[in-house]
Structure formats: C-alpha cells, structure tokens
Scaffold this motif. Structure first.
Motif, PDB file in Angstrom:
ATOM      1  N   LEU A  74       0.528  -1.422   0.062  1.00  0.00           N
ATOM      2  CA  LEU A  74       0.541  -0.019  -0.294  1.00  0.00           C
ATOM      3  C   LEU A  74       0.996   1.482  -0.644  1.00  0.00           C
ATOM      4  CD1 LEU A  74      -2.229  -0.951   2.338  1.00  0.00           C
ATOM      5  CD2 LEU A  74      -3.472  -1.310  -0.379  1.00  0.00           C
ATOM      6  N   THR A  75       2.031   1.338   0.929  1.00  0.00           N
ATOM      7  CA  THR A  75       2.433   2.430   1.204  1.00  0.00           C
ATOM      8  C   THR A  75       3.372   2.657  -0.699  1.00  0.00           C
ATOM      9  OG1 THR A  75       2.846   1.901   3.417  1.00  0.00           O
ATOM     10  CG2 THR A  75       4.999   3.295   2.227  1.00  0.00           C
ATOM     11  N   LEU A  76       3.827   1.438  -1.433  1.00  0.00           N
ATOM     12  CA  LEU A  76       4.340   1.513  -2.585  1.00  0.00           C
ATOM     13  C   LEU A  76       3.946   2.725  -3.844  1.00  0.00           C
ATOM     14  CD1 LEU A  76       6.519  -1.712  -2.803  1.00  0.00           C
ATOM     15  CD2 LEU A  76       7.350   0.638  -1.995  1.00  0.00           C
ATOM     16  N   ARG A  77       2.214   1.714  -3.111  1.00  0.00           N
ATOM     17  CA  ARG A  77       1.452   2.305  -4.170  1.00  0.00           C
ATOM     18  C   ARG A  77       1.456   3.761  -3.994  1.00  0.00           C
ATOM     19  NH1 ARG A  77      -3.361  -1.883  -3.700  1.00  0.00           N
ATOM     20  NH2 ARG A  77      -2.000  -3.399  -4.910  1.00  0.00           N
ATOM     21  N   LEU A  78       1.198   4.260  -3.100  1.00  0.00           N
ATOM     22  CA  LEU A  78       1.281   5.539  -2.653  1.00  0.00           C
ATOM     23  C   LEU A  78       2.685   6.190  -3.342  1.00  0.00           C
ATOM     24  CD1 LEU A  78       0.095   5.855   1.073  1.00  0.00           C
ATOM     25  CD2 LEU A  78      -1.160   6.754  -1.031  1.00  0.00           C
TER      26      LEU A  78
END
Length: 91
Positions: A74-78
């Motif tokens: 999820l953080t990588l997507r951000l």
C-alpha cells in the motif's frame, strides 16, 4: 552540506486517512528509503526505479508476514502515485 530528504513532506500530497495510517506510511517509506540507499546508493524516491522497490519487497520483507507485506505494498502504491508512475506490485 545538504539537508536530509524529508519523506513526510514528499508524501504529504498523497497521504489520506487517519493520523495512525499516515504515520505508518511515513515510517514504512523511511524504512524503504534506508534499505534502498544502503543497497543501491539511491537516496531519494526521485532516483528510484521499479526494480529497487521490487528488490525491497522480495529481499527486505522476505522474513515478514503476509499482512506486513500487504501494508508495505500500500505504501509502495502511494510512492508510485506521488512519482506519477504506473508501477504495479504483486503481493
């Protein structure tokens, strides 16, 4: 002497949700930044390529649970959204 990169400021435009969620994303992004800088000598997300993030998922999180890996994705997507990239990542 240059200032250290401010990950919180970098992600400010794409962070949403509760304060706890924001803090988790910032903490995880800083963890990724440290590992990528040590391995690839890439200090800021502007210098990262998709392969650096895939390496982090495969090697940096290899000992972690599926739930932890999910939250890092999820953080990588951000990060990808902030960098305006169309990168996708598998769990």
């Amino acid at each position: 002497m240059s200032k250290p990169f401010d990950m919180e400021l970098f992600l400010a435009g794409v962070l949403t949700g509760s304060q706890a969620t924001r803090k988790r994303h910032i903490h995880q992004a800083k963890t990724m930044q440290i590992d990528i800088a040590e391995r690839w000598q890439r200090e800021t997300p502007w210098a990262w390529q998709r392969k650096h993030l895939v390496w982090f998922l495969e090697h940096g999180l290899s000992e972690r649970s599926k739930a932890t890996r999910y939250y890092y994705v999820l953080t990588l997507r951000l990060l990808a959204r902030r960098l305006e990239k169309t990168w996708t990542f598998k769990l």
